[in-house]
Motif scaffolding. Sequence first.
Motif, PDB file in Angstrom:
ATOM      1  N   ALA A   1      -6.574  -5.522 -10.734  1.00 46.47           N
ATOM      2  CA  ALA A   1      -5.153  -5.331 -10.459  1.00 46.47           C
ATOM      3  C   ALA A   1      -4.959  -4.439  -9.238  1.00 46.47           C
ATOM      4  CB  ALA A   1      -4.474  -4.706 -11.674  1.00 46.47           C
ATOM      5  N   ALA A   2      -3.874  -4.686  -8.519  1.00 46.10           N
ATOM      6  CA  ALA A   2      -3.570  -3.906  -7.318  1.00 46.10           C
ATOM      7  C   ALA A   2      -3.202  -2.476  -7.723  1.00 46.10           C
ATOM      8  CB  ALA A   2      -2.418  -4.545  -6.564  1.00 46.10           C
ATOM      9  N   PRO A   3      -3.624  -1.486  -6.944  1.00 47.27           N
ATOM     10  CA  PRO A   3      -3.259  -0.101  -7.241  1.00 47.27           C
ATOM     11  C   PRO A   3      -1.741   0.095  -7.206  1.00 47.27           C
ATOM     12  CG  PRO A   3      -4.995  -0.177  -5.584  1.00 47.27           C
ATOM     13  CD  PRO A   3      -4.513  -1.577  -5.793  1.00 47.27           C
ATOM     14  N   ALA A   4      -1.269   1.121  -7.886  1.00 52.00           N
ATOM     15  CA  ALA A   4       0.164   1.393  -7.956  1.00 52.00           C
ATOM     16  C   ALA A   4       0.713   1.858  -6.614  1.00 52.00           C
ATOM     17  CB  ALA A   4       0.446   2.449  -9.031  1.00 52.00           C
ATOM     18  N   ASP A   5      -0.120   2.491  -5.797  1.00 46.93           N
ATOM     19  CA  ASP A   5       0.294   2.984  -4.488  1.00 46.93           C
ATOM     20  C   ASP A   5       0.118   1.879  -3.448  1.00 46.93           C
ATOM     21  OD1 ASP A   5       0.980   4.756  -2.395  1.00 46.93           O
ATOM     22  OD2 ASP A   5      -1.133   5.249  -2.070  1.00 46.93           O
ATOM     23  N   ALA A   6       1.166   1.605  -2.662  1.00 44.54           N
ATOM     24  CA  ALA A   6       1.116   0.522  -1.671  1.00 44.54           C
ATOM     25  C   ALA A   6       0.046   0.787  -0.613  1.00 44.54           C
ATOM     26  CB  ALA A   6       2.479   0.348  -1.013  1.00 44.54           C
ATOM     27  N   ARG A   7      -0.067   2.033  -0.175  1.00 41.45           N
ATOM     28  CA  ARG A   7      -1.094   2.359   0.831  1.00 41.45           C
ATOM     29  C   ARG A   7      -2.493   2.085   0.302  1.00 41.45           C
ATOM     30  NH1 ARG A   7       0.527   8.033   3.721  1.00 41.45           N
ATOM     31  NH2 ARG A   7       2.139   7.138   5.039  1.00 41.45           N
ATOM     32  N   ALA A   8      -2.739   2.529  -0.914  1.00 46.28           N
ATOM     33  CA  ALA A   8      -4.057   2.316  -1.515  1.00 46.28           C
ATOM     34  C   ALA A   8      -4.335   0.820  -1.688  1.00 46.28           C
ATOM     35  CB  ALA A   8      -4.155   3.036  -2.862  1.00 46.28           C
ATOM     36  N   ALA A   9      -3.309   0.066  -2.061  1.00 47.32           N
ATOM     37  CA  ALA A   9      -3.479  -1.382  -2.232  1.00 47.32           C
ATOM     38  C   ALA A   9      -3.836  -2.035  -0.901  1.00 47.32           C
ATOM     39  CB  ALA A   9      -2.209  -1.998  -2.805  1.00 47.32           C
ATOM     40  N   LEU A  10      -3.174  -1.625   0.177  1.00 49.36           N
ATOM     41  CA  LEU A  10      -3.472  -2.187   1.496  1.00 49.36           C
ATOM     42  C   LEU A  10      -4.866  -1.785   1.970  1.00 49.36           C
ATOM     43  CD1 LEU A  10      -0.014  -1.717   3.241  1.00 49.36           C
ATOM     44  CD2 LEU A  10      -1.076  -3.866   2.550  1.00 49.36           C
ATOM     45  N   LYS A  11      -5.252  -0.549   1.684  1.00 50.08           N
ATOM     46  CA  LYS A  11      -6.595  -0.105   2.072  1.00 50.08           C
ATOM     47  C   LYS A  11      -7.672  -0.880   1.310  1.00 50.08           C
ATOM     48  CE  LYS A  11      -5.362   4.541   3.542  1.00 50.08           C
ATOM     49  NZ  LYS A  11      -5.460   5.982   3.255  1.00 50.08           N
ATOM     50  N   GLU A  12      -7.443  -1.127   0.032  1.00 45.60           N
ATOM     51  CA  GLU A  12      -8.397  -1.922  -0.751  1.00 45.60           C
ATOM     52  C   GLU A  12      -8.459  -3.361  -0.253  1.00 45.60           C
ATOM     53  OE1 GLU A  12      -7.986  -1.794  -4.973  1.00 45.60           O
ATOM     54  OE2 GLU A  12      -8.262   0.379  -5.056  1.00 45.60           O
ATOM     55  N   LEU A  13      -7.299  -3.909   0.120  1.00 46.09           N
ATOM     56  CA  LEU A  13      -7.263  -5.264   0.659  1.00 46.09           C
ATOM     57  C   LEU A  13      -8.022  -5.322   1.987  1.00 46.09           C
ATOM     58  CD1 LEU A  13      -6.222  -8.112   0.167  1.00 46.09           C
ATOM     59  CD2 LEU A  13      -4.064  -7.438   1.218  1.00 46.09           C
ATOM     60  N   ALA A  14      -7.871  -4.296   2.818  1.00 49.20           N
ATOM     61  CA  ALA A  14      -8.609  -4.220   4.088  1.00 49.20           C
ATOM     62  C   ALA A  14     -10.112  -4.144   3.826  1.00 49.20           C
ATOM     63  CB  ALA A  14      -8.143  -3.020   4.904  1.00 49.20           C
ATOM     64  N   ALA A  15     -10.505  -3.356   2.842  1.00 52.29           N
ATOM     65  CA  ALA A  15     -11.931  -3.238   2.503  1.00 52.29           C
ATOM     66  C   ALA A  15     -12.480  -4.572   2.005  1.00 52.29           C
ATOM     67  CB  ALA A  15     -12.135  -2.152   1.451  1.00 52.29           C
ATOM     68  N   GLU A  16     -11.694  -5.305   1.238  1.00 50.34           N
ATOM     69  CA  GLU A  16     -12.118  -6.618   0.742  1.00 50.34           C
ATOM     70  C   GLU A  16     -12.258  -7.610   1.902  1.00 50.34           C
ATOM     71  OE1 GLU A  16     -13.243  -9.443  -2.163  1.00 50.34           O
ATOM     72  OE2 GLU A  16     -13.170  -7.267  -2.140  1.00 50.34           O
TER      73      GLU A  16
END
Length: 174
Positions: free
Chosen positions: A113-128
């Motif tokens: 699941a995507a993190p609750a924080d939008a920044r963290a979600a975008l950073k995880e998506l970038a890492a993926e």
Amino acid sequence: MRRTGTTRRSALTATGAVALGAVLTGCGDGPENRTAPGGADARTAALREGTALRAAAARDSASLLSRYEQVAAAHPLTEAGIAPMGAAVREHLAALGGPARKASGSPAPTPPAAPADARAALKELAAEERRVADGRATALLTAEPELARLLASIAAAGAAHAYLLTELAKETPA
């Protein structure tokens, strides 16, 4: 008075003649003379390997696409920024044979699941995106030329997406 010894022109002429001779005679065994372990010819083995590489790349794209969709659904604020990249991933999936092409029979893994924080979600998506792009760059070493060109193009797009997602994460309010 004529120069003696090797001139640049004669060296280039000799090199060209040797290269032309190698091309015309064909260096090494042709594909008809090579066999893979187990008696299958090299062409069949290469096709099998190419199909497996393509299927793995399609699974990665399907997983990445579902990751984009999760982040967009969890964080509507980011949807406008990631929509073009998600569309590009959808096009990559189609170029790789789409979701209908599951040669290995294993479904794409469900991303967390995507993190609750939008920044963290975008950073995880970038890492993926970086991880997938690196995997495709590694696959280039064993891919046939046509598939290698496709994977190189998709890997380059993935690296660009990773950069753009990182920059979008910096601009996104916490």
